[in-house]
Write a protein that holds these residues in place. Sequence first.
Motif, PDB file in Angstrom:
ATOM      1  N   PHE A 108      -2.779 -14.529 -12.140  1.00 43.32           N
ATOM      2  CA  PHE A 108      -4.118 -14.712 -12.086  1.00 43.32           C
ATOM      3  C   PHE A 108      -4.810 -15.915 -13.432  1.00 43.32           C
ATOM      4  O   PHE A 108      -3.828 -16.675 -13.812  1.00 43.32           O
ATOM      5  CB  PHE A 108      -4.624 -13.908 -12.976  1.00 43.32           C
ATOM      6  N   ILE A 153       6.498   0.866 -11.836  1.00 46.55           N
ATOM      7  CA  ILE A 153       5.198   1.282 -10.394  1.00 46.55           C
ATOM      8  C   ILE A 153       6.239   1.118  -9.021  1.00 46.55           C
ATOM      9  O   ILE A 153       6.076   2.022  -8.342  1.00 46.55           O
ATOM     10  CB  ILE A 153       3.911  -0.182  -9.687  1.00 46.55           C
ATOM     11  N   SER A 190      -9.255  -8.879 -13.767  1.00 53.81           N
ATOM     12  CA  SER A 190      -7.579  -9.451 -13.988  1.00 53.81           C
ATOM     13  C   SER A 190      -6.714  -8.554 -14.108  1.00 53.81           C
ATOM     14  O   SER A 190      -6.002  -7.763 -13.430  1.00 53.81           O
ATOM     15  CB  SER A 190      -7.230 -10.894 -13.918  1.00 53.81           C
ATOM     16  N   TYR A 191      -6.624  -7.535 -14.576  1.00 50.58           N
ATOM     17  CA  TYR A 191      -5.915  -6.780 -15.653  1.00 50.58           C
ATOM     18  C   TYR A 191      -5.405  -5.279 -14.107  1.00 50.58           C
ATOM     19  O   TYR A 191      -4.340  -5.410 -13.593  1.00 50.58           O
ATOM     20  CB  TYR A 191      -5.903  -5.642 -16.741  1.00 50.58           C
ATOM     21  N   PRO A 226      -3.457  -3.791  -1.090  1.00 52.49           N
ATOM     22  CA  PRO A 226      -2.654  -5.027  -2.300  1.00 52.49           C
ATOM     23  C   PRO A 226      -1.558  -4.170  -2.308  1.00 52.49           C
ATOM     24  O   PRO A 226      -0.779  -5.478  -2.509  1.00 52.49           O
ATOM     25  CB  PRO A 226      -3.855  -5.243  -3.534  1.00 52.49           C
ATOM     26  N   GLY A 227      -1.031  -3.621  -3.135  1.00 53.56           N
ATOM     27  CA  GLY A 227       0.666  -3.404  -3.355  1.00 53.56           C
ATOM     28  C   GLY A 227       1.555  -3.351  -1.926  1.00 53.56           C
ATOM     29  O   GLY A 227       2.574  -2.814  -2.392  1.00 53.56           O
ATOM     30  N   LEU A 274      -7.412  -7.854  -2.495  1.00 52.04           N
ATOM     31  CA  LEU A 274      -8.400  -7.364  -3.288  1.00 52.04           C
ATOM     32  C   LEU A 274     -10.049  -7.725  -2.421  1.00 52.04           C
ATOM     33  O   LEU A 274     -10.800  -7.521  -3.102  1.00 52.04           O
ATOM     34  CB  LEU A 274      -8.142  -8.272  -4.830  1.00 52.04           C
ATOM     35  N   PHE A 330      -1.250  -7.184 -19.806  1.00 52.33           N
ATOM     36  CA  PHE A 330      -1.185  -6.075 -20.351  1.00 52.33           C
ATOM     37  C   PHE A 330      -1.638  -6.428 -21.930  1.00 52.33           C
ATOM     38  O   PHE A 330       0.256  -7.024 -22.463  1.00 52.33           O
ATOM     39  CB  PHE A 330      -1.479  -5.534 -19.991  1.00 52.33           C
ATOM     40  N   ALA A 383      -3.451 -12.755 -17.070  1.00 57.72           N
ATOM     41  CA  ALA A 383      -3.495 -10.761 -17.329  1.00 57.72           C
ATOM     42  C   ALA A 383      -2.812 -10.508 -17.326  1.00 57.72           C
ATOM     43  O   ALA A 383      -2.017  -9.015 -16.744  1.00 57.72           O
ATOM     44  CB  ALA A 383      -4.104 -10.827 -15.386  1.00 57.72           C
ATOM     45  N   PRO A 418     -10.709  -7.315 -18.985  1.00 63.39           N
ATOM     46  CA  PRO A 418     -11.192  -8.564 -18.077  1.00 63.39           C
ATOM     47  C   PRO A 418     -10.269  -8.122 -16.951  1.00 63.39           C
ATOM     48  O   PRO A 418      -9.651  -6.832 -16.305  1.00 63.39           O
ATOM     49  CB  PRO A 418      -9.957  -9.531 -18.200  1.00 63.39           C
ATOM     50  N   ILE A 444      -3.861   3.124 -13.620  1.00 63.20           N
ATOM     51  CA  ILE A 444      -3.998   1.994 -13.458  1.00 63.20           C
ATOM     52  C   ILE A 444      -4.237   2.259 -15.304  1.00 63.20           C
ATOM     53  O   ILE A 444      -4.665   1.589 -16.194  1.00 63.20           O
ATOM     54  CB  ILE A 444      -5.012   0.803 -13.076  1.00 63.20           C
ATOM     55  N   GLU A 482      -6.548  -5.851 -11.478  1.00 60.75           N
ATOM     56  CA  GLU A 482      -6.699  -6.621 -10.366  1.00 60.75           C
ATOM     57  C   GLU A 482      -4.935  -6.751 -10.397  1.00 60.75           C
ATOM     58  O   GLU A 482      -4.242  -6.826  -8.978  1.00 60.75           O
ATOM     59  CB  GLU A 482      -7.015  -7.898  -9.930  1.00 60.75           C
ATOM     60  N   SER A 483      -4.429  -7.183 -11.509  1.00 64.74           N
ATOM     61  CA  SER A 483      -3.279  -7.908 -11.220  1.00 64.74           C
ATOM     62  C   SER A 483      -2.029  -6.264 -11.097  1.00 64.74           C
ATOM     63  O   SER A 483      -0.868  -5.855 -10.428  1.00 64.74           O
ATOM     64  CB  SER A 483      -3.215  -8.364 -12.708  1.00 64.74           C
ATOM     65  N   ALA A 484      -2.721  -5.013 -11.576  1.00 63.27           N
ATOM     66  CA  ALA A 484      -1.845  -3.857 -11.497  1.00 63.27           C
ATOM     67  C   ALA A 484      -2.086  -3.279  -9.847  1.00 63.27           C
ATOM     68  O   ALA A 484      -0.341  -3.267  -9.050  1.00 63.27           O
ATOM     69  CB  ALA A 484      -1.992  -2.835 -12.362  1.00 63.27           C
ATOM     70  N   ARG A 485      -3.450  -3.467  -9.477  1.00 68.16           N
ATOM     71  CA  ARG A 485      -3.115  -3.248  -7.938  1.00 68.16           C
ATOM     72  C   ARG A 485      -1.976  -4.399  -7.370  1.00 68.16           C
ATOM     73  O   ARG A 485      -1.776  -3.130  -5.810  1.00 68.16           O
ATOM     74  CB  ARG A 485      -4.213  -2.650  -7.452  1.00 68.16           C
ATOM     75  N   VAL A 486      -2.748  -4.828  -7.670  1.00 69.09           N
ATOM     76  CA  VAL A 486      -1.271  -6.287  -6.682  1.00 69.09           C
ATOM     77  C   VAL A 486       0.147  -5.615  -6.029  1.00 69.09           C
ATOM     78  O   VAL A 486       0.866  -5.799  -5.287  1.00 69.09           O
ATOM     79  CB  VAL A 486      -1.443  -7.809  -6.911  1.00 69.09           C
ATOM     80  N   PHE A 487       0.707  -4.918  -7.326  1.00 67.31           N
ATOM     81  CA  PHE A 487       2.451  -4.950  -8.059  1.00 67.31           C
ATOM     82  C   PHE A 487       1.904  -3.394  -7.437  1.00 67.31           C
ATOM     83  O   PHE A 487       3.109  -2.665  -7.241  1.00 67.31           O
ATOM     84  CB  PHE A 487       2.380  -4.445  -9.350  1.00 67.31           C
ATOM     85  N   GLY A 488       0.915  -2.952  -7.403  1.00 66.63           N
ATOM     86  CA  GLY A 488       1.061  -1.616  -6.245  1.00 66.63           C
ATOM     87  C   GLY A 488       0.838  -0.344  -6.869  1.00 66.63           C
ATOM     88  O   GLY A 488       0.950   0.980  -6.112  1.00 66.63           O
ATOM     89  N   ALA A 489       0.200  -0.637  -8.318  1.00 62.06           N
ATOM     90  CA  ALA A 489      -0.226   0.747  -8.635  1.00 62.06           C
ATOM     91  C   ALA A 489      -1.356   1.555  -8.139  1.00 62.06           C
ATOM     92  O   ALA A 489      -2.689   1.056  -7.317  1.00 62.06           O
ATOM     93  CB  ALA A 489      -0.349   0.062 -10.536  1.00 62.06           C
TER      94      ALA A 489
END
Lengths: 272, 367
Positions: free
Chosen positions: B82, B103, A164-165, B73-74, B53, B88, B86, A162, A179, A167-174
Amino acid sequence: MSPKELVGRVGLYVLISLITVFMALPVLWLLFAPFDASPTLSTSLPDWTGRNFGELLRNPDALPSIGISLVHALGTMALVTSFGALAAYALSRVKIPGRDGLLYALLLLSSIITGTAAMVPIFTLMTQIGLVDTQLGVVLVLTGGMLPTAIFILKDFMDGIPRSYEESARVFGASPLQILRDVVLPVVRPGLATIAVWTVVQVWGNFLTPFILLRQAERPAAVVVYTFYTEGGQADLGLISAFSLLYSIPVVAMYVFVNRRYGFRFHGGIKR
Amino acid sequence: MADIVLEQLVKEYPGGVRAVDGLDVTIEDGEFFALLGPSGCGKTTLLRSIAGLETVSGGSIRIGGRDVTRLAPGARDIAMVFQDYALFPHMTVRDNIAYPLKIKKVGKQERAEKAEETAEGLSLGGLLERRPGQLSGGQQQRAALARAVACHPQVFLFDEPLSNLDARLRLEARTFLKRLQRDLGVTTVFVTHDQAEALAMSDRMAVMEAGRIRQIGTPREVFQRPASTFVAGFIGSTPMNLLDATIDRDTVRVAGTSVPLPESARAHVRDGEEVVYAARPEYMTFSTEAADAGIEGTVAIIENMGVGSLVSLEVGATIVQVTVPEGQEPPIGSRGWAVAAPQRVLVYRRDDGELVGSERAPALAEA
């Protein structure tokens, strides 16, 4: 159970047993012949001896050839899985016009124009860039031949993750590399395992590519096994059988290990 | 803690579709703000634009006074939960919660402590070593919330946070989420297509349609005085009665009956103007005897709603719905009259569907 049914049942089992024996014979030959003092092409209980293995150890080509096979198999596996994963991830996530067409074309071409048909141009190419008669050349040609299928299968696994995995990591700054390392690769691990095993098996059994590309250089097991003849020009069955047993052990061991560790799944890398 | 200011925000997709069409919104510090609308109205695109995003095509986004329009975004100091959570699947709950901290290069020891503390606060204490696949829906949701909470962002963004839960759990999660937001005091924007959810949880809400905001206000304002027939039709657990009507001096002709024209609309309509007469079924009373300004019809359908029932009256070709208290359901086929509470009646323009007389009625402003 009526007598008629009984006869039918017995007949069925007899048939199944016959088929099983037929299938099992070559495997039994592989297990018995290496230990036979005078092996023939028929399967029989051996008069146990370790002489064939002694001879195998004395043969100057035999053991090194297993090493070369390992180099080819592991080298190709490393290249195919890493390039395959990167390409599949990109192709799964980036929208390019005609992407699916490109993938199908690659897959189709690589499976139609397999080694045999492409061998002459490949040989010429390798000669011109000076990679003929090198182990690197063999690994590169094998990698190229297997990448399209690997990318195709891995893309399917990547498509199953998905968005969202990530995107979720991106939002946390990865970062994209984080990622890939922390999320995408662990999730598609069954897919990577599948590709790795498939690559090793393909390379392990590949005869043509190393046979043509390697002239003076050391040759892998699949090629060397064809050189085991007696002085009289007869196939040296003792040596061949012992070598075959040795040759098959790594693949079987790897299959057992990987199957136990990851399990094989071919569609959708992810269970949710 | 921070406010969110959106100015002239536009998100246009290739092909010219404007998912977000020139929005100006200010979300106050610490506010629980709902974006409500039907699917495809641009609410999720708006949320994802705030998250970074989606790259916006125009306008600006400021979080806590900082322009983040072009930031990754970060770098925006936000956390997003989500719709599918989401989480992991290959990491334990502990690792999932600690991942954002990893992170952010927080030390291993501190990370573990933080994850444990947050999980404890969300009653996930005994589940830290489990994988997401071994959790129930509600636990997964709390794990996703814990992951967002643990990184102490300035803003929470929730995309349909409750839609993956079953109905019973959804009501519990609503209360839980509201309390969590209140305790943390973090500015929160959440997207939902469920008007009941928006009404129940938000401090203020925006109702969106086709990339534009049709109304912003407190749940009470939006419920009592929807700004347009679209909002009126969208809000409320029973559909609002929206009846074609004509102004007739000081009255409105609705389905053959003259009813009083609401005070708030009186100065804004012409005699003979075509309007939409709107009254919520809950704001109407049912009577079995002829009533003054009652719309007369035949009882056609009765829907049980638990504490009461929704009665559909057939008035010629139109249907008027009215709620009746428990135990007072009329027999099907009988005659009945529906009377609207005069101060709750609204009048909309027929042509653009806008509310007539936009000042708030005095009685409602106090409420």
